[in-house]
Scaffold this active site. Structure first.
Site, mmCIF file in Angstrom:
data_model
loop_
_atom_site.group_PDB
_atom_site.id
_atom_site.type_symbol
_atom_site.label_atom_id
_atom_site.label_comp_id
_atom_site.label_asym_id
_atom_site.label_seq_id
_atom_site.Cartn_x
_atom_site.Cartn_y
_atom_site.Cartn_z
ATOM 1 N N LYS A 91 -34.341 -24.881 9.279
ATOM 2 C CA LYS A 91 -34.932 -25.356 8.023
ATOM 3 C C LYS A 91 -35.364 -26.817 8.208
ATOM 4 O O LYS A 91 -34.521 -27.672 8.454
ATOM 5 C CB LYS A 91 -33.907 -25.295 6.902
ATOM 6 C CG LYS A 91 -33.662 -23.900 6.415
ATOM 7 C CD LYS A 91 -33.125 -23.867 4.997
ATOM 8 C CE LYS A 91 -33.151 -22.466 4.444
ATOM 9 N NZ LYS A 91 -33.100 -21.381 5.420
ATOM 10 N N ASP A 125 -38.248 -21.717 9.258
ATOM 11 C CA ASP A 125 -38.227 -21.123 7.916
ATOM 12 C C ASP A 125 -39.181 -21.897 7.005
ATOM 13 O O ASP A 125 -39.470 -23.071 7.246
ATOM 14 C CB ASP A 125 -36.822 -21.230 7.298
ATOM 15 C CG ASP A 125 -35.831 -20.235 7.902
ATOM 16 O OD1 ASP A 125 -36.242 -19.345 8.661
ATOM 17 O OD2 ASP A 125 -34.631 -20.366 7.593
ATOM 18 N N MET A 126 -39.629 -21.221 5.933
ATOM 19 C CA MET A 126 -40.470 -21.933 4.955
ATOM 20 C C MET A 126 -39.659 -22.183 3.695
ATOM 21 O O MET A 126 -39.028 -21.266 3.170
ATOM 22 C CB MET A 126 -41.715 -21.105 4.624
ATOM 23 C CG MET A 126 -42.712 -21.851 3.774
ATOM 24 S SD MET A 126 -43.301 -23.400 4.512
ATOM 25 C CE MET A 126 -44.530 -22.809 5.664
ATOM 26 N N GLN A 154 -45.357 -17.070 2.967
ATOM 27 C CA GLN A 154 -44.781 -16.410 1.785
ATOM 28 C C GLN A 154 -45.868 -15.666 1.010
ATOM 29 O O GLN A 154 -46.845 -16.262 0.566
ATOM 30 C CB GLN A 154 -44.122 -17.467 0.895
ATOM 31 C CG GLN A 154 -42.946 -18.165 1.586
ATOM 32 C CD GLN A 154 -42.678 -19.556 1.042
ATOM 33 O OE1 GLN A 154 -43.617 -20.302 0.752
ATOM 34 N NE2 GLN A 154 -41.411 -19.935 0.923
ATOM 35 N N ARG A 175 -43.458 -14.935 10.475
ATOM 36 C CA ARG A 175 -42.601 -14.073 9.642
ATOM 37 C C ARG A 175 -43.249 -14.038 8.264
ATOM 38 O O ARG A 175 -43.501 -15.088 7.672
ATOM 39 C CB ARG A 175 -41.194 -14.649 9.523
ATOM 40 C CG ARG A 175 -40.338 -13.847 8.517
ATOM 41 C CD ARG A 175 -39.079 -14.584 8.087
ATOM 42 N NE ARG A 175 -38.180 -14.808 9.186
ATOM 43 C CZ ARG A 175 -37.320 -15.843 9.241
ATOM 44 N NH1 ARG A 175 -37.295 -16.743 8.280
ATOM 45 N NH2 ARG A 175 -36.524 -15.977 10.266
ATOM 46 N N GLY A 179 -41.049 -14.646 -0.428
ATOM 47 C CA GLY A 179 -40.802 -16.030 -0.858
ATOM 48 C C GLY A 179 -39.694 -16.050 -1.886
ATOM 49 O O GLY A 179 -39.649 -15.189 -2.780
ATOM 50 N N ARG A 280 -28.780 -15.605 -2.404
ATOM 51 C CA ARG A 280 -28.670 -14.160 -2.134
ATOM 52 C C ARG A 280 -28.136 -13.422 -3.350
ATOM 53 O O ARG A 280 -28.610 -12.354 -3.704
ATOM 54 C CB ARG A 280 -27.742 -13.900 -0.944
ATOM 55 C CG ARG A 280 -28.209 -14.462 0.363
ATOM 56 C CD ARG A 280 -29.335 -13.659 0.995
ATOM 57 N NE ARG A 280 -30.666 -13.898 0.486
ATOM 58 C CZ ARG A 280 -31.479 -14.868 0.893
ATOM 59 N NH1 ARG A 280 -31.109 -15.715 1.821
ATOM 60 N NH2 ARG A 280 -32.683 -15.003 0.393
HETATM 61 C C1 LIG Z 1 -35.310 -12.105 7.629
HETATM 62 C C2 LIG Z 1 -35.720 -12.806 6.365
HETATM 63 C C3 LIG Z 1 -36.030 -14.144 6.403
HETATM 64 C C4 LIG Z 1 -36.450 -14.807 5.235
HETATM 65 N N1 LIG Z 1 -36.887 -16.109 5.322
HETATM 66 C C5 LIG Z 1 -37.407 -16.694 4.219
HETATM 67 C C6 LIG Z 1 -38.019 -17.980 4.292
HETATM 68 O O1 LIG Z 1 -38.095 -18.622 5.353
HETATM 69 N N2 LIG Z 1 -38.511 -18.521 3.132
HETATM 70 C C7 LIG Z 1 -38.462 -17.850 1.935
HETATM 71 O O2 LIG Z 1 -38.967 -18.372 0.933
HETATM 72 N N3 LIG Z 1 -37.866 -16.637 1.858
HETATM 73 C C8 LIG Z 1 -37.347 -16.051 2.947
HETATM 74 N N4 LIG Z 1 -36.795 -14.804 2.851
HETATM 75 C C9 LIG Z 1 -36.494 -14.219 1.499
HETATM 76 C C10 LIG Z 1 -37.652 -13.436 0.960
HETATM 77 O O3 LIG Z 1 -38.701 -14.303 0.630
HETATM 78 C C11 LIG Z 1 -37.250 -12.663 -0.305
HETATM 79 O O4 LIG Z 1 -36.809 -13.562 -1.280
HETATM 80 C C12 LIG Z 1 -36.164 -11.640 -0.060
HETATM 81 O O5 LIG Z 1 -36.329 -10.985 1.161
HETATM 82 C C13 LIG Z 1 -36.189 -10.568 -1.164
HETATM 83 O O6 LIG Z 1 -37.437 -9.931 -1.177
HETATM 84 P P1 LIG Z 1 -37.662 -8.411 -0.728
HETATM 85 O O7 LIG Z 1 -38.970 -8.325 -0.014
HETATM 86 O O8 LIG Z 1 -36.501 -7.927 0.030
HETATM 87 O O9 LIG Z 1 -37.895 -7.640 -2.084
HETATM 88 P P2 LIG Z 1 -36.976 -7.501 -3.381
HETATM 89 O O10 LIG Z 1 -37.827 -6.771 -4.342
HETATM 90 O O11 LIG Z 1 -36.403 -8.789 -3.802
HETATM 91 O O12 LIG Z 1 -35.792 -6.584 -2.899
HETATM 92 C C14 LIG Z 1 -36.011 -5.215 -2.589
HETATM 93 C C15 LIG Z 1 -34.673 -4.518 -2.680
HETATM 94 O O13 LIG Z 1 -33.795 -5.020 -1.670
HETATM 95 C C16 LIG Z 1 -32.480 -5.106 -2.147
HETATM 96 N N5 LIG Z 1 -32.051 -6.516 -2.109
HETATM 97 C C17 LIG Z 1 -32.833 -7.608 -1.989
HETATM 98 N N6 LIG Z 1 -32.079 -8.722 -1.932
HETATM 99 C C18 LIG Z 1 -30.797 -8.321 -2.039
HETATM 100 C C19 LIG Z 1 -29.545 -8.995 -2.058
HETATM 101 N N7 LIG Z 1 -29.473 -10.304 -1.922
HETATM 102 N N8 LIG Z 1 -28.419 -8.273 -2.162
HETATM 103 C C20 LIG Z 1 -28.472 -6.922 -2.277
HETATM 104 N N9 LIG Z 1 -29.631 -6.225 -2.280
HETATM 105 C C21 LIG Z 1 -30.769 -6.905 -2.163
HETATM 106 C C22 LIG Z 1 -32.489 -4.555 -3.558
HETATM 107 O O14 LIG Z 1 -32.224 -3.183 -3.503
HETATM 108 C C23 LIG Z 1 -33.920 -4.771 -4.001
HETATM 109 O O15 LIG Z 1 -34.283 -3.914 -5.010
HETATM 110 C C24 LIG Z 1 -36.441 -14.104 4.003
HETATM 111 C C25 LIG Z 1 -36.112 -12.753 3.971
HETATM 112 C C26 LIG Z 1 -35.776 -12.090 5.123
HETATM 113 C C27 LIG Z 1 -35.491 -10.623 5.066
#
Ligand SMILES: Cc1cc2nc3c(=O)[nH]c(=O)nc-3n(C[C@H](O)[C@H](O)[C@H](O)COP(=O)(O)OP(=O)(O)OC[C@H]3O[C@@H](n4cnc5c(N)ncnc54)[C@H](O)[C@@H]3O)c2cc1C
Length: 301
Positions: A91, A125-126, A154, A175, A179, A280
């Site tokens: 980060k 990371d962003m 994002q 990646r 977001g 999270r």
């Molecule tokens: C490997 C990785 C790296 C990332 N790096 C960044 C970054 O550098 N900058 C940034 O802004 N964001 C980052 N993110 C976070 C990302 O932007 C999303 O906020 C996050 O992944 C939730 O979005 P989603 O696409 O999973 O969809 P969502 O619609 O949020 O989730 C889909 C489904 O996944 C499950 N789920 C999601 N989160 C959780 C949880 N915490 N606990 C339990 N179940 C859950 C639920 O069933 C949900 O309905 C990263 C995510 C991943 C996977």
């Protein structure tokens, strides 16, 4: 979302830290590098790769940024010595972005050079929108000077399509995620379906343009869309990977791996687990259920 769930989500800062720690354990490998190595080995045995994050947030003192560099250099050595399949995620604000951009770039360069020496890789990371320009600038510099580095875009930001147009000539390693920060409507798509649509649009644009893409999502619709686009473009599995967070939907992990795709799990570890865990937990659709059980002294289910 039901009112009770919303109340719990916004009331999370008032939940005692011990309770947050208990229900957030699944998202963090542990406090020490040995915990991270143990988790990476388990993932590797499952057929997944890892990217390791030393937990920490924005620093305002350069000594803290220097300490973070040392932690990452040690981590890269450990990954190499232990022969585990993992790279690292960093980060910029933890490496001093908000103190001085040039200093931060120097810190990231030190980590990227070490990764290059060990034939490993660093993902930047962003963070929130106040970091986007500086982070992309640092990425461009280090990609041309050293290589072995990738960045994050994002799907919720309006600017992402233009950023992809700028980056594609460099054959970037991106990646793509939705977001996580709370951004204003003036710069970010706010509706769930629009963010999904933009994720799919930008994913196709990246893959068609020759970028390597980490498809980072647990949204089953987007996982499906990712599988469909790599099939339609007839991409070799070496051109992309899926990415998920530790502790989120291990069954989906298995489904992706069983379909023959490569998958990397984001493995955070360290003493500074609280802010990461709060992010999270806010995203966990069943957070109210977990908090209520923990408050009543019941174990996880
Ligand atoms: C490997 C990785 C790296 C990332 N790096 C960044 C970054 O550098 N900058 C940034 O802004 N964001 C980052 N993110 C976070 C990302 O932007 C999303 O906020 C996050 O992944 C939730 O979005 P989603 O696409 O999973 O969809 P969502 O619609 O949020 O989730 C889909 C489904 O996944 C499950 N789920 C999601 N989160 C959780 C949880 N915490 N606990 C339990 N179940 C859950 C639920 O069933 C949900 O309905 C990263 C995510 C991943 C996977």
């Amino acid at each position: 979302m039901p009112l009770f769930d919303q109340l719990i989500r916004y009331g999370m800062p008032f939940v005692p830290k011990a309770i947050v720690g208990k229900i957030a354990q699944r998202y963090v490998a542990g406090e020490d590098v040995a915990d991270a190595v143990r988790t990476i080995r388990e993932l590797n045995n499952e057929g997944a790769m890892a990217t390791v994050d030393v937990l920490g947030e924005e620093v305002r003192e350069s000594s803290k940024a220097e300490a973070a560099v040392e932690q990452y250099l040690g981590l890269l050595d450990t990954i190499d010595r232990e022969q585990v399949d993992a790279n690292v995620s960093i980060k910029p604000t933890m490496l001093g972005l908000k103190i001085d951009e040039e200093m931060c770039c120097g810190h990231i360069r030190t980590i990227v050079e070490k990764a290059a020496e060990l034939d490993n890789f660093v993902r930047i990371d962003m963070e929130d929108n106040t970091c986007t320009d500086a982070t992309l600038q640092i990425y461009r510099r280090l990609l041309s000077e050293v290589g072995h580095v990738g960045v994050v875009l994002q799907g919720y930001l309006h600017r992402t399509v233009a950023d992809i147009n700028d980056l594609l000539p460099l054959r970037p390693n991106i990646r793509l995620c939705k977001g996580i920060y709370r951004e204003p409507r003036t710069i970010a798509w706010k509706q769930y379906e629009t963010v999904r649509a933009n994720f799919i649009y930008t994913l196709e644009k990246l893959l068609q343009g020759g970028a390597y893409v980490g498809i980072a999502t647990h949204d089953i619709h987007l996982v499906w869309a990712g599988m469909a686009v790599v099939d339609r473009l007839d991409l070799d599995p070496s051109r992309y990977e899926f990415q998920m967070l530790l502790g989120v939907d291990p069954e989906l992990r298995r489904i992706i791996l069983d379909q023959g795709h490569r998958l990397r799990v984001y493995v955070p570890f360290g003493r500074d687990w609280y802010p990461y865990s709060m992010r999270r937990l806010r995203e966990n659709p069943t957070v109210a259920h977990h908090v209520t059980r923990a408050m009543l002294g019941l174990g996880p289910r």
